[in-house]
Write an enzyme that holds these catalytic residues in place. Structure first.
Site, mmCIF file in Angstrom:
data_model
loop_
_atom_site.group_PDB
_atom_site.id
_atom_site.type_symbol
_atom_site.label_atom_id
_atom_site.label_comp_id
_atom_site.label_asym_id
_atom_site.label_seq_id
_atom_site.Cartn_x
_atom_site.Cartn_y
_atom_site.Cartn_z
ATOM 1 C CB ILE A 150 -39.555 27.113 -66.356
ATOM 2 C CG1 ILE A 150 -39.894 26.455 -65.035
ATOM 3 C CG2 ILE A 150 -39.515 28.783 -65.826
ATOM 4 C CD1 ILE A 150 -39.195 26.567 -63.738
ATOM 5 C CB ALA B 125 -29.219 25.085 -65.283
ATOM 6 C CE1 TYR C 220 -29.988 23.211 -60.470
ATOM 7 C CE2 TYR C 220 -30.924 23.001 -58.433
ATOM 8 C CZ TYR C 220 -30.929 23.436 -59.609
ATOM 9 O OH TYR C 220 -31.790 24.019 -60.331
ATOM 10 C CE LYS D 15 -37.712 19.053 -64.015
ATOM 11 N NZ LYS D 15 -38.091 19.932 -63.136
ATOM 12 C CB SER E 93 -45.976 10.560 -47.313
ATOM 13 O OG SER E 93 -44.751 10.091 -47.790
#
Length: 336
Positions: free
Chosen positions: A22, A100, A161, A199, A225
């Site tokens: 981001i 973070a 978190y 990531k 799902s």
């Protein structure tokens, strides 16, 4: 797309975590839409250091910033000398705090609190000393298994978190109104889009399913799902919310999602349509029953009212916009 009229001439902007998903997207937004702004990126670029779960401590990657022409600083927000340099040698108008420990499966509670909470307090003090507005990344993880739609004030974090992000929100409330600086917390829901590849295993399932399909593998989904629902939000709408948070009606903490829950089955079906494939899905037992969110959906009513935010991308739109980048990453990074 430009989201505010101000050209930001002579404004100085700090983006922490600016080599991440981001943060780097924000950096390029300013470069492309407000070229007269001065943008400083701070990131603790990856070093190979891992957490006890085997995942990287930092996801920051130089490739996310290729083409960026602003200033880049390598530094850890836990380092007091780094923060002192920022305080003494710059004068910021806005701080976007994206840095973070963002791995929701990380077990290092001490590092999580130190990085996500304590260092954030230091950055808040920096913002106030500069008279800068603070816009920071909170998270839908603060809600845990709270029922949908998730609303600010109804938090129940299930991991450290989510707890750390709730601590950030509580700290922010203490500072709101103490100065002229506006403080805005944005609780991101399930974000996907360009620059998330680095990531690694924590990248969105949109990207992971896309690469499964491109490799010719049958997409593997948990059983039922079609009944596992998330509020998936495309990166462009995350950028919109951040930019509009630069001039909020008031400080506060706001959900950033689409306000609509979509299933993991939807992801695969839309991807196959866009990629022109008809691979059969494989369904496997869900080992996380009992510790798994089965439905997230952001209440974005106050986000619309206070920030002027309006999501532009349905999942079909977001995946369609993203699929070319999914192909490019697969060819240049996955297949090599």
């Amino acid at each position: 797309m430009r989201y505010i009229d101000n050209d930001l001439k002579d404004k100085t902007i700090l983006i922490t975590g600016g080599a991440g998903f981001i943060g780097s997207s924000l950096a390029f937004y300013f470069q492309e839409n407000h070229p007269e702004a001065k943008v400083i990126v701070l990131d603790s670029f990856r070093s190979g250091e891992t957490l006890s779960n085997g995942n990287l401590r930092s996801f920051g990657h130089f490739k996310n910033l290729i083409g960026f022409r602003g200033e880049v600083i390598s530094g850890d927000i836990n380092d007091k000398d780094v923060l002192l340099n920022l305080e003494l040698n710059y004068k910021f108008d806005t701080i976007f705090h994206e840095a973070a420990i963002s791995d929701t499966t990380a077990l290092e509670q001490d590092l999580m609190i130190k990085t996500n909470v304590n260092a954030y307090k230091d950055l808040l003090e920096l913002a106030i000393s500069h008279g800068a507005n603070m816009i920071y990344a909170s998270s839908a993880a603060t809600y845990g298994n709270a029922p949908s739609p998730q609303r600010v004030g109804h938090e129940a974090p299930q991991n450290v978190y989510g707890f750390s992000k709730l601590c950030m929100d509580n700290l922010s409330r203490e500072y709101m109104g103490k100065s002229d600086s506006k403080i805005v917390g944005l609780r991101y829901f399930n974000v996907y889009g360009a620059r998330e590849y680095f990531k690694n295993t924590t990248a969105s399932m949109i990207l992971q399913f896309g690469h499964q399909i491109l490799s010719g593998k049958n997409p593997r989904l948990f059983e039922n799902s079609d009944k596992i629902l998330r509020d998936f939000i495309y990166i462009e709408d995350i950028i919109q919310a951040n930019i509009k948070a630069m001039n909020p009606k008031e400080s506060g903490i706001f959900n950033v999602g689409t306000g609509k829950a979509r299933s993991f089955q939807d992801i695969v079906d839309i991807l196959q349509k866009e990629l022109g494939t008809t691979l059969p899905c494989e369904y496997i037992p869900n080992p996380f029953v009992g510790s798994y969110q089965f439905h997230t959906e952001a209440d974005i009513s106050t986000t619309k009212e206070v920030l002027g935010y309006e999501p532009r991308f349905e999942m079909e739109d977001g995946i369609k916009a993203y699929v070319g980048e999914i192909r490019r990453i697969y060819e240049q990074e996955v297949k090599k």
